[in-house]
Scaffold this active site. Structure first.
Site, mmCIF file in Angstrom:
data_model
loop_
_atom_site.group_PDB
_atom_site.id
_atom_site.type_symbol
_atom_site.label_atom_id
_atom_site.label_comp_id
_atom_site.label_asym_id
_atom_site.label_seq_id
_atom_site.Cartn_x
_atom_site.Cartn_y
_atom_site.Cartn_z
ATOM 1 N N VAL A 15 -8.461 -2.126 0.314
ATOM 2 C CA VAL A 15 -7.935 -2.796 -0.884
ATOM 3 C C VAL A 15 -8.435 -2.306 -2.182
ATOM 4 O O VAL A 15 -9.825 -2.471 -2.341
ATOM 5 C CB VAL A 15 -7.882 -4.404 -0.934
ATOM 6 C CG1 VAL A 15 -7.149 -4.923 -2.006
ATOM 7 C CG2 VAL A 15 -7.557 -4.842 0.476
ATOM 8 N N LYS A 16 -7.765 -1.495 -2.980
ATOM 9 C CA LYS A 16 -8.363 -1.002 -4.469
ATOM 10 C C LYS A 16 -8.260 -2.045 -5.412
ATOM 11 O O LYS A 16 -7.034 -2.718 -5.746
ATOM 12 C CB LYS A 16 -7.665 0.312 -4.546
ATOM 13 C CG LYS A 16 -8.193 1.183 -5.314
ATOM 14 C CD LYS A 16 -7.385 2.725 -5.521
ATOM 15 C CE LYS A 16 -8.191 3.697 -6.136
ATOM 16 N NZ LYS A 16 -7.260 4.909 -6.596
#
Ligand code: E4P
Length: 218
Positions: free
Chosen positions: A83-84
């Site tokens: 997850v960025k």
């Protein structure tokens, strides 16, 4: 140093995957928007092509609650999704929570050592330091990368330094010199890394000489 490819274009990803050159993929909303395809569908197709971390970015940067919800959604798409999270006070809360849950994060939009330090303390898996955008302001983007690599080693953080916003082969050379763990690279730059005119000239001469002398493998 690991190479991630910085694109959401499936043809580019397929090409570098076949070359055995890609350890992971980074996407962002701008790269996805260029492709004109759905977010979930694109990320799932990328995960099917590349056996490595695939960064998918959340967008509700001003609310930790909303970001966490988006994070859980993208993390559910495939085990390789990382997850960025855009760096900031809300983002750091989310990184801390996801770390507790064992979900990997790529902390993005960082430009300084102090930001990288906070992200490492929160447990960020990848610390994305943008170099090209800093160079665009006539300032040395690699300085924060060199400092972050030192910081991670000095304090034994588990985080890996990821050089982002790379624009040309010199950024890759400097990433290697700095001891960065990962560089995420656009397709065109990856292609340039193979090229040297002396390689082409040398190959031409070897082939000519071989043929003129009538050599073979018998
Ligand atoms: C990758 O994670 C970043 O989003 C990307 O490298 C940004 O690159 P740019 O500065 O060329 O847009």
């Amino acid at each position: 140093m690991k190479f991630f490819i910085d694109t959401a274009n499936l043809d580019e990803i397929r090409t570098v995957a076949e070359m055995g050159l890609v350890d992971g993929v980074t996407t962002n909303p701008t790269l996805l928007a260029k492709e004109g395809r759905g977010f979930k569908q694109t990320i799932k197709e990328i995960c099917a092509m590349v056996d490595g971390p695939v960064s998918a970015e959340v967008v509700s940067a001003s609310s930790a609650e909303k970001m966490l919800e988006e994070a859980h959604t993208v993390a559910s798409w495939h085990p390789n999704v990382v997850v960025k999270i855009p760096f900031g006070p809300e983002g750091v809360k989310v990184i801390r929570q996801l770390t507790k849950e064992g979900i990997r994060t790529n902390v993005t939009l960082m430009f300084s050592l102090t930001q990288a330090h906070i992200a490492a303390k929160a447990g960020g898996t990848f610390l994305s330091l943008f170099v090209g955008r800093v160079d665009d302001m006539a300032t040395d983007g690699m300085e924060a990368v060199r400092d972050a690599v030192d910081m991670v080693h000095t304090y034994s953080f588990a985080s890996e330094v990821l050089v982002a916003s790379t624009r040309h082969p010199l950024h890759i050379v400097e990433s290697l010199r700095a001891g960065a763990h990962i560089a995420t690279v656009p397709f065109k730059t990856l292609e340039l890394l193979y090229k040297h005119p002396l390689t082409d000239l040398g190959l031409g001469k070897f082939t000519d000489d071989w043929q003129k002398a009538g050599l073979n493998f018998d």
